[in-house]
Design a protein around this motif. Structure first.
Motif, PDB file in Angstrom:
ATOM      1  N   PRO A  58       0.833  -1.211   0.000  1.00  0.00           N
ATOM      2  CA  PRO A  58       0.000   0.000   0.000  1.00  0.00           C
ATOM      3  C   PRO A  58       0.868   1.261   0.000  1.00  0.00           C
ATOM      4  O   PRO A  58       1.976   1.277   0.536  1.00  0.00           O
ATOM      5  CB  PRO A  58      -0.794  -0.119   1.306  1.00  0.00           C
ATOM      6  N   GLU A  59       0.332   2.309  -0.582  1.00  0.00           N
ATOM      7  CA  GLU A  59       1.090   3.546  -0.683  1.00  0.00           C
ATOM      8  C   GLU A  59       1.387   4.158   0.679  1.00  0.00           C
ATOM      9  O   GLU A  59       2.417   4.814   0.859  1.00  0.00           O
ATOM     10  CB  GLU A  59       0.332   4.545  -1.564  1.00  0.00           C
ATOM     11  N   GLY A  65       1.451   0.497  -4.416  1.00  0.00           N
ATOM     12  CA  GLY A  65       0.044   0.175  -4.615  1.00  0.00           C
ATOM     13  C   GLY A  65      -0.224  -0.644  -5.859  1.00  0.00           C
ATOM     14  O   GLY A  65      -1.302  -0.546  -6.453  1.00  0.00           O
TER      15      GLY A  65
END
Length: 377
Positions: A58-59, A65
Motif C-alpha cells: 500500500p502507498e 500500490g
C-alpha cells in the motif's frame, strides 16, 4: 476477457527484461546461488532501488500500490532469468501475510523496511503431514502468561535461513484440520527455541525445516486477530499460486526460445535439425502450450484482487492446472529436443525444467488443483 497492458506495465516489463538480459545471465545466477543464503544481497538491493520490492505494498506503507497484474508482469520477466532472489518467499508470501492480516500499526512498522530491502520475511505454514491442506496445522500456540508459547515443526520454508522474521502459523484452538483456531505469529529467526535445518532444493533455491521448541512471543507478535488467520492465509496462497504461474510463464518462454535457437544451430545430415518438420511441430506445440498458460495466468491475475473467495480460488486453481500441464510438456520437450546436452548441469535448459517442476508442486500440484477446481464448481 479482453486484456491490454497499461503503459506503466509495459515499461515495467521492458525494465525487468532488460535487467535479466544485461545483468542476470546464467553465470550470474550460478554466482548468486553459491553465496551464503543462496542469493545476492546486492541484487536484492537493486530490486529495492528499482521499486520492485515496494510494488505490491500500500502507498501509505512506502509502497507503490501495485495490483496482482503488475506483480505478475515483473515475475514473468524474473522467471525468464530463473532469478533466485527471494521475491516469492519474502514479498509475495511473507509480506503478503502482513498486508492481508496485519494491523495498521504492523503494516506501517514492517512493510517500509521490507520495501527498502532492509528486512526479509518468510512464511512458515506448510507442515510435514499437511500435504496441500492449508487448514492442517499441528503446530500449537498456548497461552504463557501475557504471551504465547509455540511448539511444532514447519516444512520446506523457503529462504528461512536468511529471513529476519518468520511468519508462523499455529493453532490455539480446535482440531488439527479445523478452519477456526489458527493464528499467525511474527517470530524472529534467531529467537530462542527456533532451529533450522537448511538445504538446497532441486531447482537451485534454498529451504529449511523449522522446529519451534518452546518459542515464547508476546501478544504484539500476533499478526492481526488471533484464531482467525486461515482466510488471510488462503488469500495470500491463492495470489501466490497465480504469481508462481507468472514465473512459470516466463520460464517456459525462455525454454521455448532456447530450444528453437538450438534447433537452428544443431546440424545433422548437413542441415539444421530445425528444418525437420516433425521437430518444427513439436516446437510449435511448446509455444502454444506456453501462450495458453500465460493467457490463463493473466486472466486469473486480473480477477483475484477483487473477486470473492470462491471465484478467486477457482481462478487460481485454473491457472495452476494449466501452468503445471504446460510446464511439464514444455520442460520435457525442451530437454528431449536438446538431446543428451539437455541433461547436463552446464546447459541452462535443464534448470528451467527443474524450476517448472518445482512450481507445479508448490501449494498443490496439477492433480490437486483439478480436484479443487471441480469441488468449487
Amino acid at each position: 476477457m479482453s486484456f491490454t497492458f497499461t503503459e506503466d506495465q509495459r515499461l515495467l516489463a521492458e525494465s525487468a527484461d532488460r535487467f535479466v538480459e544485461n545483468e542476470y545471465d546464467f553465470s550470474a545466477r550460478r554466482e548468486a546461488m553459491a553465496r551464503d543464503g543462496g542469493f545476492s544481497r546486492e541484487t536484492w538491493n537493486t530490486f529495492a532501488e528499482l521499486g520492485w520490492l515496494a510494488l505490491p505494498f500500500p502507498e501509505d506503507c512506502d509502497g507503490l500500490g501495485g495490483s496482482t497484474v503488475d506483480v505478475a508482469v515483473l515475475l514473468e520477466s524474473l522467471g525468464r532469468g530463473l532469478v533466485v532472489e527471494p521475491y516469492q518467499s519474502s514479498i509475495v508470501l511473507g509480506a503478503g501475510c502482513v498486508t492481508t492480516a496485519g494491523s495498521t500499526e504492523q503494516r506501517h512498522r514492517i512493510l517500509p523496511a521490507v520495501a527498502a530491502g532492509e528486512h526479509l520475511l518468510a512464511l512458515a505454514h506448510v507442515e510435514p503431514r499437511s500435504r496441500y491442506a492449508l487448514s492442517h496445522v499441528e503446530t500449537t500456540a498456548t497461552r504463557d502468561g501475557s504471551g504465547w508459547r509455540l511448539e511444532g515443526a514447519k516444512a520446506v520454508v523457503h529462504n528461512a535461513e536468511t529471513a529476519d522474521t518468520l511468519v508462523v502459523s499455529a493453532r490455539s484452538a480446535g482440531a488439527t484440520t479445523d478452519r477456526e483456531g489458527i493464528s499467525l505469529f511474527l517470530v524472529a529467526r534467531n529467537a530462542e527455541g527456533v532451529s533450522l535445518r537448511s538445504y538446497p532444493t532441486v531447482d537451485g533455491m534454498r529451504a529449511s525445516e523449522v522446529t519451534l521448541d518452546g518459542v515464547t512471543v508476546g501478544d504484539e507478535a500476533v499478526l492481526g486477530e488471533a484464531e482467525d488467520a486461515l482466510s488471510a492465509i488462503e488469500a495470500v496462497v491463492d495470489r501466490a499460486c497465480v504469481l508462481l504461474c507468472a514465473e512459470a510463464a516466463g520460464a517456459m518462454d525462455a525454454a521455448v526460445r532456447l530450444t528453437t535457437a538450438y534447433l537452428k544451430e544443431r546440424r545433422q545430415f548437413g542441415v539444421p535439425i530445425g528444418s525437420f518438420q516433425s521437430l518444427q511441430h513439436r516446437a510449435v506445440d511448446m509455444l502454444g502450450a506456453q501462450q495458453f498458460a500465460r493467457a490463463l495466468m493473466y486472466r486469473a491475475a486480473g480477477v483475484v484482487d477483487g473477486a470473492d473467495p470462491h471465484e478467486r480460488a477457482r481462478a487460481a486453481s485454473a491457472a495452476k492446472v494449466e501452468a503445471g500441464r504446460a510446464g511439464r510438456m514444455v520442460g520435457q520437450e525442451a530437454v528431449q529436443l536438446h538431446g543428451g546436452m539437455g541433461m547436463t548441469d552446464e546447459m541452462a535448459i535443464g534448470h528451467y525444467f527443474k524450476r517448472l517442476s518445482t512450481i507445479d508442486a508448490q501449494f498443490g500440484n496439477t492433480d490437486h488443483h483439478v480436484r479443487r477446481f471441480a469441488a468449487l464448481a
